[in-house]
Design an enzyme around this catalytic site. Structure first.
Site, PDB file in Angstrom:
ATOM      1  N   ASP A  29      -5.864  -5.114  39.162  1.00 21.67           N
ATOM      2  CA  ASP A  29      -7.102  -4.365  38.927  1.00 21.67           C
ATOM      3  C   ASP A  29      -6.970  -2.952  39.505  1.00 21.67           C
ATOM      4  O   ASP A  29      -5.894  -2.363  39.443  1.00 21.67           O
ATOM      5  CB  ASP A  29      -8.290  -5.121  39.527  1.00 21.67           C
ATOM      6  CG  ASP A  29      -9.556  -4.937  38.712  1.00 21.67           C
ATOM      7  OD1 ASP A  29     -10.264  -3.938  38.949  1.00 21.67           O
ATOM      8  OD2 ASP A  29      -9.833  -5.757  37.811  1.00 21.67           O
ATOM      9  N   HIS A  61     -13.939  -1.551  41.407  1.00 20.64           N
ATOM     10  CA  HIS A  61     -13.958  -2.780  40.626  1.00 20.64           C
ATOM     11  C   HIS A  61     -13.128  -3.881  41.282  1.00 20.64           C
ATOM     12  O   HIS A  61     -13.583  -5.027  41.434  1.00 20.64           O
ATOM     13  CB  HIS A  61     -13.446  -2.482  39.211  1.00 20.64           C
ATOM     14  CG  HIS A  61     -13.662  -3.572  38.216  1.00 20.64           C
ATOM     15  ND1 HIS A  61     -12.710  -4.537  37.948  1.00 20.64           N
ATOM     16  CD2 HIS A  61     -14.714  -3.848  37.399  1.00 20.64           C
ATOM     17  CE1 HIS A  61     -13.156  -5.350  37.011  1.00 20.64           C
ATOM     18  NE2 HIS A  61     -14.378  -4.954  36.662  1.00 20.64           N
ATOM     19  N   SER A 240     -15.866  -9.703  34.161  1.00 19.27           N
ATOM     20  CA  SER A 240     -14.914  -9.605  35.270  1.00 19.27           C
ATOM     21  C   SER A 240     -15.452 -10.327  36.500  1.00 19.27           C
ATOM     22  O   SER A 240     -14.703 -11.024  37.213  1.00 19.27           O
ATOM     23  CB  SER A 240     -14.661  -8.138  35.633  1.00 19.27           C
ATOM     24  OG  SER A 240     -14.016  -7.447  34.604  1.00 19.27           O
TER      25      SER A 240
END
Length: 291
Positions: A29, A61, A240
């Site tokens: 990520d 994120h 996600s």
């Protein structure tokens, strides 16, 4: 996370002492911030974007996902504790500050994970990057082949279905790969939670080009409060986040049933989870059904 843990009944494995200790999750990520909730558990950080040595996250994120999977919740006195709060992390930064990445970097990271599986006891790979099925076939094939190698090496790969739903055939790659466990958001139609920040029904849906039902599993993904890369906590939404919930849950299942291989996790959930009325996937991830 308090709401998430209640929905999937993490108190059942937690009361028995199953917290993910000793198991390592690899995350591909945007990186990870050195948040207090991860102290002492980031075993390795590899930056395939900027080649920096020290752990960082210039987007947020990846940090948020890591918190969902296994944040200790110490800063919040347990309120925002993750699903497997004692698991370890190997972090591969393959996305930049705006969340963009290169397939080449993802492939290099996957190969690194494969080569270092035994060294770090990597049993799970969480991957929320995605490309639409209309992306270049060669890139899709290379990514698919690499992920299948992980699967064959007993690394369970958990991927997001993407946020391009609710239209048909909107699951993103690598969520379309039959072998991986693909996750959609359980609460993507909850207007009170979404509050204008996401499209209603945002989870990617199948069928895929090989007519495989995707996503297989649903989990909470909307307005999940988890670790912020600037410190403290923040709410984010998307498949996600739901994927990280399932990854953390599978870590705990791996604690309970240590001999499980990736295909065993899929068969176990298929046989245990309750089929939803909307017939999306096999059901919602819930320890009340699984244990």
């Amino acid at each position: 996370m308090e709401r998430v843990r209640t929905i999937i009944h993490t108190e059942i494995p937690h009361k028995e002492g199953f917290l993910g200790s000793g198991t390592t999750v690899a995350i591909l990520d945007t990186g990870i911030a050195q948040h207090t909730d991860f102290r002492g558990r980031i075993l390795k950080f590899i930056d395939f974007v900027g080649n920096q040595a020290n752990a960082y996250d210039d987007n947020g994120h990846g940090t948020h996902l890591a918190g969902i999977i296994g944040g200790s919740g110490v800063v919040s006195r347990g309120k925002y504790m993750g699903i497997a709060p004692k698991c370890n992390f190997v972090i591969c930064k393959v996305l930049d500050s705006i969340g963009n990445g290169d397939t080449k970097d993802a492939l290099t990271a996957i190969n690194w994970v494969l080569e270092n599986k035994k060294k770090y006891n990597i049993r799970f790979l969480n991957i929320s990057i995605g490309m639409m099925p209309r992306a270049r076939y060669n890139e899709q094939k290379l990514l698919g082949d690499a992920i299948r190698m992980l699967w064959e090496a007993d690394i369970c790969v958990v991927a997001a279905s993407g946020n391009n739903g609710p239209s048909r055939a909107s699951v993103t790659v690598p969520g379309t790969i039959p072998e991986v466990i693909t996750v959609g958001s359980l609460d993507d139609d909850d207007r009170s939670l979404i509050n204008g920040t996401m499209n209603i029904g945002y989870s990617g849906r199948g069928p895929t080009d090989v007519c495989v039902s995707k996503p297989e599993i649903l989990a909470p993904g909307t307005r999940i409060i988890s670790c912020c890369h600037r410190g403290g906590y923040v709410a984010k939404s998307g498949t996600s986040m739901a994927t990280a919930v399932v990854t953390g849950g599978l870590v705990l299942l791996g604690d309970i049933y240590p001999g499980m291989r990736p295909s065993d996790y899929k068969l176990f959930m298929y046989s245990k989870l309750k089929r939803r009325k909307d017939k999306i996937g096999w059901g919602s991830f819930d320890f009340a059904d699984l244990l």
